[in-house]
Every structure is written in C-alpha cells, then in structure tokens.
Design a protein around this motif. Sequence first.
Motif, PDB file in Angstrom:
ATOM      1  N   GLY A 275      25.110  57.293  51.721  1.00 21.41           N
ATOM      2  CA  GLY A 275      25.961  57.475  52.911  1.00 21.41           C
ATOM      3  C   GLY A 275      26.944  56.223  52.995  1.00 21.41           C
ATOM      4  N   GLY A 276      26.420  55.076  52.383  1.00 23.44           N
ATOM      5  CA  GLY A 276      27.326  53.874  52.660  1.00 23.44           C
ATOM      6  C   GLY A 276      27.744  53.441  51.239  1.00 23.44           C
ATOM      7  N   TRP A 277      28.173  52.275  51.047  1.00 27.92           N
ATOM      8  CA  TRP A 277      28.849  51.651  49.966  1.00 27.92           C
ATOM      9  C   TRP A 277      28.138  50.409  49.383  1.00 27.92           C
ATOM     10  CZ3 TRP A 277      32.802  54.993  48.673  1.00 27.92           C
ATOM     11  CH2 TRP A 277      33.395  55.575  49.498  1.00 27.92           C
ATOM     12  N   ILE A 278      28.026  50.232  48.052  1.00 30.35           N
ATOM     13  CA  ILE A 278      27.695  49.108  47.791  1.00 30.35           C
ATOM     14  C   ILE A 278      28.692  48.295  46.955  1.00 30.35           C
ATOM     15  CG2 ILE A 278      26.526  48.091  45.398  1.00 30.35           C
ATOM     16  CD1 ILE A 278      24.275  50.240  45.542  1.00 30.35           C
ATOM     17  N   LEU A 279      28.997  47.130  47.305  1.00 39.30           N
ATOM     18  CA  LEU A 279      30.129  46.261  46.727  1.00 39.30           C
ATOM     19  C   LEU A 279      29.496  45.217  45.888  1.00 39.30           C
ATOM     20  CD1 LEU A 279      33.153  45.126  46.761  1.00 39.30           C
ATOM     21  CD2 LEU A 279      32.346  43.699  48.747  1.00 39.30           C
ATOM     22  N   GLY A 280      29.955  45.118  44.834  1.00 39.66           N
ATOM     23  CA  GLY A 280      29.579  44.004  43.880  1.00 39.66           C
ATOM     24  C   GLY A 280      30.787  43.413  43.271  1.00 39.66           C
ATOM     25  N   PRO A 281      31.020  42.186  43.921  1.00 41.06           N
ATOM     26  CA  PRO A 281      32.272  41.289  43.222  1.00 41.06           C
ATOM     27  C   PRO A 281      31.829  40.428  42.109  1.00 41.06           C
ATOM     28  CG  PRO A 281      31.042  40.302  45.371  1.00 41.06           C
ATOM     29  CD  PRO A 281      30.091  41.340  44.997  1.00 41.06           C
ATOM     30  N   TYR A 282      32.902  39.928  41.482  1.00 41.93           N
ATOM     31  CA  TYR A 282      32.791  39.027  40.351  1.00 41.93           C
ATOM     32  C   TYR A 282      33.644  38.099  40.827  1.00 41.93           C
ATOM     33  CZ  TYR A 282      29.873  42.174  37.388  1.00 41.93           C
ATOM     34  OH  TYR A 282      28.739  42.872  36.883  1.00 41.93           O
ATOM     35  N   GLU A 283      33.048  37.075  41.659  1.00 42.74           N
ATOM     36  CA  GLU A 283      34.111  36.188  42.275  1.00 42.74           C
ATOM     37  C   GLU A 283      34.020  34.872  41.567  1.00 42.74           C
ATOM     38  OE1 GLU A 283      29.795  35.274  43.683  1.00 42.74           O
ATOM     39  OE2 GLU A 283      31.000  37.118  42.925  1.00 42.74           O
ATOM     40  N   ARG A 284      34.870  33.695  41.955  1.00 45.95           N
ATOM     41  CA  ARG A 284      34.871  32.542  41.443  1.00 45.95           C
ATOM     42  C   ARG A 284      33.774  31.559  41.941  1.00 45.95           C
ATOM     43  NH1 ARG A 284      39.832  30.466  38.901  1.00 45.95           N
ATOM     44  NH2 ARG A 284      39.021  28.420  39.591  1.00 45.95           N
ATOM     45  N   GLY A 285      33.301  30.862  41.049  1.00 50.47           N
ATOM     46  CA  GLY A 285      32.144  29.982  42.105  1.00 50.47           C
ATOM     47  C   GLY A 285      30.845  30.118  42.002  1.00 50.47           C
TER      48      GLY A 285
END
Length: 832
Positions: A275-285
């Motif tokens: 019912g929610g969201w998984i956020l997976g970023p590929y960020e700098r650093g």
Amino acid sequence: MKTHVKALVVGGGAVGTGIAYHLAKAGWDTMLVERDELTAGSTWHAAGLLPLFNMSYATTHIHKYSVDFYKGLEAETGLNPGFYVVGNLRMAQTQDRMDEYMLYSSVAETAGVYHEFLTPKEIKDRWPLVRSDDLKGALFHPQDGYINPADVTQAMAKGARQLGCTIERKVQVDAYRWTGSEWVVSCTRMVEQGGRLVPGEERFTITAEHVVTATGNHAQRTARLLGIKIPAIPVEHQYIVTEPDPALVEWRKSNPQHPVLRDADAKWYVREERGGWILGPYERGAPARFLYDVPESFRADLFPLDLERIEAEYMSMIHRIPSSETVGLKDDFNGPICYTPDGNPLVGPAPGLRNMWLAEGFSFGITAAGGTGHYLAQLMTQGEAEIDMASLDPRRYGSWMTTEYAARKNEECYEHVFILHHPDEEREACRPLRTAPNYDRQKALGAQFGQVNGWERPNYYGPVDAPADYDHHARSFRRAAWHPFAVAEATAIRQTAGIIDATAFTKHLVRGPGATAFLDWFTCNKLPAVGRINLTYALNDNGTTQSEYTIVRLKDQEYYIISAGAWTAYDGDFLLKAAEDFMGRGGGYVDIHDVTTQWGVFALAGPNSRAILREIVKDADPDTVLGNKRFPWLTMRNIELGMCPVRAVRVAYTGELGWELHHPIEMGRYLWDLIWSVGARHGLKPVGARAQNWLRQEKSYRAFGNELGRDATPLEGGLDRFVDLGKDFRGKAAMLATGIRSKCVTLLIDGPADTDPWGKEALLLDGVKVGRLTSGGWSVAFGKQIGMGYVRPDLAVPGQRLKVRILRQEWEAVVTEDSPYDPANARIRVDG
C-alpha cells in the motif's frame, strides 16, 4: 558431509544458488557452502527488481533468461519465488532519454526482449497517480517486475537440492590450494556466539575439480586467498519504504499493481510495497565500503541512513507521484551492493588459475542470478556458452588495477546507473592514469581521450581551446558534435596522411625451442616467414574465436604478437595456459612475456605516409628503404627514424598505405615530435579511434569484441582466407563440426540524416529479424552509413537488400562485397 565433489560453489546468495542449481542440472556433482545463512549477504536487503533493460547484448540475454526461468520455479520446486509480473515503466523527461530508449530498443529486438513505447497520455490513462505532463514518453516492459530475493534464492536452493546438490551453511572457506588436478579447500565450521558468527573448532577440507566463487561483499577476501585482483567492491545503496498512500490504497481496490516505475532523469526507481512505495535512488556521493574486508561483526547488517544525500531524489518522487507528499516513512535500508568499474559483473575463468571460476561484482544480482547460472554452467561443462561472455570475463582487467581505482570507479558506476548511457560515453573518474609519453602533445592538439584498459587513447581531436568538459557535452545518441572532426580525420587518411596512437595495443613476445610448434597449433593460419607478418586467430576447444593476433616473426623461434589493447590480461592468460597445456603434452619449451608497456605504437597511414617517413629515415639508401622491393606489404623491418630504433610493420588497419611504428616507449615523445617536424607539409593530421573505426569497416576488417567473439567461428566470421585447413590447430574439428550458422557481412546503409548506426541494430527482411549489426558508423568513401554484422548464411551475398532499424524506423541497407573500399588492396600495396 561430502568431502569430494566435481564443483564447489562458495557463496549462498542468489547468484551462488543460481549457479549451483544449473551445475547440478547439467549433471555435475555439486556442493554449495555459505559462511552464514543463505541470503545473508546483499541478497536479503535487495529490492528484488528484475529490469530487462540493458545496453549489453550478453547481459540482456542473462537477464531475459532469469526472468523466464523464475516464472517456472514454483512448478518445479513447490516454492513460490514471489515474482510479481507487474511490468517496468521507464519514463523519459527529455528527447535524449527517448533516444536512449530507442537505441536500447535495437538491443532488445536483437535479443528477443519484448517492449512497448508509451506516450505521456497513455501513461496517465493507465496510471493516473503518475504525473506525466512533463514527460516525453516511456519504455514499457510488461513481462518483468519484481521478486522476493529471499524466496527466489530459497526456491533455487531447493531446486538445486532436488537435482542432487549438497548445501552446507555456516561454513567459511579459509584457503585454496591447487594440486594440479583439483582444488583442496580448507574450511572452518562457523558457530553462533552472543549474536555473532565466529569460527568454531571444526576444521576440514573439501576437494573439488572446479570451484566457483560467488562471495559478493567478501570479494576482496576471496581475491587475497586466491592471490589475484578482483575489482568488485560494494557501494552503499539506500532505499526507503513509505507508509501506505491512501490514494494508492483506494486505486488498488479496483486495479492491479503499478509497474516498477523508473524516472531515469531523476535517478530513482519506485515500486509498490504493501500500500506504500519503495523509493530507491542512485544519488551522487554514495561511498564504497569494505575496500579490504567485511568486518567479522557485519552479518545481515545495514549502514546508517543518510537522508540528506537523497533529498533531491525524494523530492522528485513527490513531484512524479504527488499523492506521496503526505505519506510518512515506514522503513529504511542502506546496505552494501557490489559494483565493478564498468558495471558488468565478473563471470568466467579466474586469471592465472585452473578450474577456478569467478561470479563476482553483481550490482543487479537478483536479476542476473538465474541467467548467470545458466551461461556459466555452459561455459564450465561444455567449454563455451552459446552467447559471447567476453564482455563479462574477469580477465578484462589487468594487474595494473588497484584498490583505489576500483573503489573510485565503482562509486562512479553507482552514480551512473541512471545517467544517459551514450554509446560514445567516456567516464571521468580516475583519469588520466596510464598515458603514453606524448599524451601532453596530443592534448595540446585538441585530443579528446577515451580510456582503454586504463590507457588514455585519443577518440578524436576537437578544438584546441575546448573547455575541460567539451567531450561530455559533445555526446549524443544521434550524430554528435564530434562527428565533423572524425570526418576530417578519416578524410585525411584517405587523401593525405594521419597518425594514430596505438600504444595501448597488447604485445607479447613468444620464443623458445617450442615457440613455432606451439603457435602453429595455437593459431589457425600459416605462420609467417622470418621478417613477415600474418593475421591469425586463436580458437578455443569449441572452435569459436577466442582472440585475434597479428604475428610478426622475428627469428626462427621468436615471435612478436600483437592483439587488441582492451584485452591484455585476457589474451595473456589464454596464451600462458595454452602454452602450459602444449608443454604438458611434451611440446618444446615456450617462453612468453607481456611487453605491452615496453613498446609504444604510432600508426602512420595515408597516401603521403611514405613521403613523411622518407624525410626522417636513416639508411644508406633512403630512397629505396621504404619501397616495395626492400619493404613489401605485410613485412617487418628494423629501421631508424632519426635517433629512434623502430620495429616498423607495413600494415594499416585503415586500409591505406601505412606502417605501424613500434618503438621503445621511452622514445615516444621524441618520435612523435620528429614525425610532426615534417608531417605538416604533407597534410598530416592527428587521428582518433572513432575515425579509425569507420575506416576499418570500409575494408571489412573485423574487430574483436564486435565481429569476432566466442559465439562465432572464423569461418562464420568470413575469415576463410586466414584459416589453413591443411594443418592441425586447436579447435579445428569443433569449428568444422559447427558449420555456418550465420555469416559476417558489410553493409552500406541509406540511413537517417542525423544518425549513424552504433552496431547494436537489428537487420530485417520483410519485417522479420534476420541478423544484427555488430559495428556501425559513417563512410567518408561512400558518403553514407556503413555497418558490419551477422545475417543468415543465405542472405550473405553482395547485392542482398535488407533493412536496418534505426530510431525505430526501417532504413535501406545492401550487403556489399568484402572490403568495399579498394577491394584489390592496390592503395595498400602501392610502390614509391
């Protein structure tokens, strides 16, 4: 417990269990050992995504196999792997990103991966929670989605057990010893102690004919135990899980799950989770971790979250899914995920070792686990896989590799997961590192460099006053800003003269009383006479092309052999192991040395190249030293250019009159300056690798890693004239038994006005795929696009009309005769 097996797999994550399953399925007596519990490494905290999207032909096949394989696991094992086939939506905010997807579409078509393109309106109509008004469109894979990493690992483990594989948990490998016929692997039984896993008292050994390491985050420890280098180092990867989103909960009452959402321009993926969201970023650093060791106390542990580092990505998720703005955070993960400097895993033989196989450095291990098991098992049990695995071969990295280099490049690779992957992309980290002495001279001439095996190599020469980031902005999926420079360079070689720095070429010295007999068996062409050269191919036992060599015969039992610069360790390892096999069967002694860093190479080519050399050559009769009588085509002569001794080879990869000037590397700057002191008045121009790539296609010269690879024989590559069927050589019988499944051809293409093929495109006949390009570019000789590739044998005839898919449109192409430019080689042989 078993103490002797055919194959031992070390590591019980998804990759290790996938390999154990497929080795057992192939009929090998297999054991897997895991120092903790199955899935205890990166597998347990992986998000479980299964993206089919990949620009690599080999990796696309691996991912496709996994997705198909996982769908049948429950029927085979009774365990549900938790595969949610929800699809995968890759959104594009820019036209550049859509161009990337259109190029990917070509790769997917050649590999048989289904995909669709969607408009912003179609996105919004199907998934109204997604904001699409600022999108250009999207690429949609309806057949993939996400899977539960622990469940799929346990399902593969159960399948492996059903096939006879033994799995032992809480077993740590402490040492490897090769006896000459098998590996003796020293192990310790691990025990729980106060919540920690520590070595117990029980010590034992397992003997195995073959060992596969799939040790994930522990790759650096594995490297030390084996005495090799493995550039697989983890990088932190964060993802967060939100509380239920009321809008999503309401929408899901009458709708299926959203696909995995990827906003590549915002550098994140999102999927549904309860019912929610998984956020997976590929960020700098994101930092590399465990550069030398995983701490003994680190088990199924995580790092502290660094939310500030992913703030921009979090805000962009809210922009793309507005209903997520008011939703709180439920959970967070920050764990180690292994990377390699180029993002591809290390799958194949360990350098310098027998029957030791690596499966390390998987940044998308869940996606790759099933396919890696399948193709690595083929490689181990059959001698070769049905696809060319060279792009994943661990030996693509040489001994110059250091921990610092791997760590910094792996951090860069993580950051680049969602960066635009231009085919002409060159990444900046850890550069320059390996440079020829004339590097600064080239830079002053406007050289824009690429990196090959750590070497700086000019790709093209742009404006001399270009800013430092010029090349970054010059890239494109279409005809890029560097295109006019490459056209001018190619034209110079065809009309006047050009000089190419080929110092990165791999060079080996092969000598000793057994050298001639060894190379005669090792390669498929006749060996040259002393002072002459031959192009030849080394086959593997399955009869396909393992590598390409130019052989220069220096003495009766001494040879200087040249191969591609990107494959120094790969070629060297194959050479050394083949020589050991030869001597082990009673052949004479063979001494092999890698002399790559001892010799610099300049390729001087073009109608005026002889005139340039004549002005600087030192000889009793300079007017004849470079003529056909004293220096014919396909010969080597030791000459002096000014004060520089040169091993000159009369051959040109560009198809013009020319010489490769092999010189002591410490004299590279002197020789460069000497050539330029006279070259300008003969129209000499510095030339980069991109122009050379176009020119060699006009001559139908095959390139290793493109037209030449381990999925085709030399006969399929159209190299019959370089195969001497009158002698015995390694792989000959297998090559003949394989027959001709497809054939390499050259095509001239009437393509779009602003785009050239990249060598990834499908070849079509009446709308049906009949082949694929392996190289592509622009022909200055014919004023149109050119390409090389493989087609059905019945279509490999000059005049055959086909279509090439470029930018999702079909363009006219015609199969030409081999070497469409100067087929008689008159320009190469010209006297003077």
